[in-house]
Enzyme design. Structure first.
Site, PDB file in Angstrom:
ATOM      1  N   HIS A 159       9.621  13.897   2.051  1.00 42.18           N
ATOM      2  CA  HIS A 159      10.760  14.618   1.482  1.00 42.18           C
ATOM      3  C   HIS A 159      11.039  15.923   2.215  1.00 42.18           C
ATOM      4  CE1 HIS A 159      10.788  11.805  -1.794  1.00 42.18           C
ATOM      5  NE2 HIS A 159       9.572  12.150  -2.179  1.00 42.18           N
TER       6      HIS A 159
ATOM      7  N   HIS B 109       7.708  25.083   1.656  1.00 42.24           N
ATOM      8  CA  HIS B 109       8.381  23.932   2.246  1.00 42.24           C
ATOM      9  C   HIS B 109       9.822  24.312   2.572  1.00 42.24           C
ATOM     10  CE1 HIS B 109       9.139  23.614  -2.127  1.00 42.24           C
ATOM     11  NE2 HIS B 109      10.342  23.228  -1.738  1.00 42.24           N
TER      12      HIS B 109
ATOM     13  N   HIS C  60      14.171  23.217   3.077  1.00 43.86           N
ATOM     14  CA  HIS C  60      15.326  22.387   2.739  1.00 43.86           C
ATOM     15  C   HIS C  60      16.421  22.598   3.780  1.00 43.86           C
ATOM     16  CE1 HIS C  60      13.895  21.151  -1.244  1.00 43.86           C
ATOM     17  NE2 HIS C  60      13.369  22.359  -1.320  1.00 43.86           N
TER      18      HIS C  60
ATOM     19  N   HIS D  84      11.063  27.683   0.641  1.00 45.23           N
ATOM     20  CA  HIS D  84      10.600  27.946  -0.722  1.00 45.23           C
ATOM     21  C   HIS D  84       9.099  28.210  -0.699  1.00 45.23           C
ATOM     22  CE1 HIS D  84      14.169  25.588  -2.665  1.00 45.23           C
ATOM     23  NE2 HIS D  84      14.513  26.784  -2.223  1.00 45.23           N
TER      24      HIS D  84
ATOM     25  N   THR E 174      13.678  21.995  -7.877  1.00 45.00           N
ATOM     26  CA  THR E 174      14.863  21.338  -7.323  1.00 45.00           C
ATOM     27  C   THR E 174      14.559  19.914  -6.881  1.00 45.00           C
ATOM     28  OG1 THR E 174      14.492  22.152  -5.058  1.00 45.00           O
ATOM     29  CG2 THR E 174      15.760  23.567  -6.549  1.00 45.00           C
ATOM     30  N   THR E 175      13.407  19.416  -7.266  1.00 41.70           N
ATOM     31  CA  THR E 175      13.009  18.030  -7.023  1.00 41.70           C
ATOM     32  C   THR E 175      12.475  17.463  -8.335  1.00 41.70           C
ATOM     33  OG1 THR E 175      10.757  18.690  -6.393  1.00 41.70           O
ATOM     34  CG2 THR E 175      12.383  18.482  -4.616  1.00 41.70           C
TER      35      THR E 175
END
Length: 251
Positions: A89, A114, A116, A133, A199-200
């Site tokens: 992801h 991580h 995005h 994040h 957000t996941t």
């Protein structure tokens, strides 16, 4: 208030979801498009109900902020990441104990960071190329520091991460010891603060969001390198509803 406290009971579980290993990532069939896309998340697992019915979902467009006295961010990130993983992801770096965020009289431990692509949050309707994040765990929930990334001069730490990130999904490997997370922060620490969610999946509403107002610059070629692995791994903007967004830098 009671609803919020109940949701925070699941913060530990939420963090485990964020710290997904390669093995467990294979079991997650959510994605950012198609049959497992964001509009389908709540139907993929009963644990994901908040993704569709939650009232404090993230990310959001940060607008209509309220200038308010906010505690300064005291960031003590001295430990380098132990691992780096392509979990299917995103690219994620894991940290052992020792890095902390202090927000007023509360302390949070940095667990992972991580990326995005593109950035998930907007500021006054403006989007950003990427977003990092930094996920912290506290006794009563999670605190996530969001750092917005824009094309510009090269950032040595981001370049190292992009040069050493695993190109395929797999097990975590040792991270480059030259990676210093604090060097991914802007020099100015003004921030926006609001109550939100992961957000996941499972989209748990257990997150205090600290989105830094000033982005950092990174090499456009490094952004493109991440984009080859993950052309789009950002959740669409969610409704603000009646939430307050506080600004530490009154205008």
């Amino acid at each position: 208030m009671h609803r919020r406290e109940a949701l925070r009971m699941f913060a530990g579980l939420s963090l485990c979801q964020l710290c997904t290993s390669a093995a467990s990532a294979a079991e997650h069939h959510w994605s950012y498009a198609g049959e497992g896309g964001p509009d389908k998340w709540s139907g993929l697992d009963e644990a994901n109900t908040a993704c569709s019915i939650g009232g404090q979902q993230s990310p959001i467009n940060i607008t209509g902020t309220i200038g308010a006295r906010q505690p300064p961010l005291r960031i003590r990130w001295t430990k380098h990441p132990a691992t780096i993983v392509n979990n299917g992801h995103t690219i994620q770096l894991g940290f052992e104990d020792g890095n902390t965020l202090h927000l007023g009289d509360r302390s949070f431990a940095l667990k992972q960071m991580h990326f995005h692509h593109p950035g998930e949050h907007q500021i006054e309707g403006k989007g950003f190329a990427m977003e990092a994040h930094f996920v912290h765990e506290g006794t009563d929930g999670l605190a996530v520091v969001g750092v917005l990334l824009v094309p510009g001069k090269s950032n040595p730490v981001f370049k190292t991460i992009m040069a050493t990130m695993p190109p395929q999904e797999g097990a975590p490997v040792q991270a480059d010891p030259k990676i210093e997370p604090v060097r991914l922060l802007p020099s100015q620490r003004a921030y926006f603060h609001y109550e939100g969610s992961l957000t996941t999946p499972p989209c748990s509403e257990t997150v205090e969001w600290i989105v830094l107002a000033h982005p950092i610059e990174v090499d456009e070629a490094d952004i493109a390198r991440f984009g080859k692995l993950y052309p789009m791994n950002a959740r669409p903007l969610q409704k603000r509803d009646r939430r307050f967004i506080l600004s530490s830098n009154p205008r």
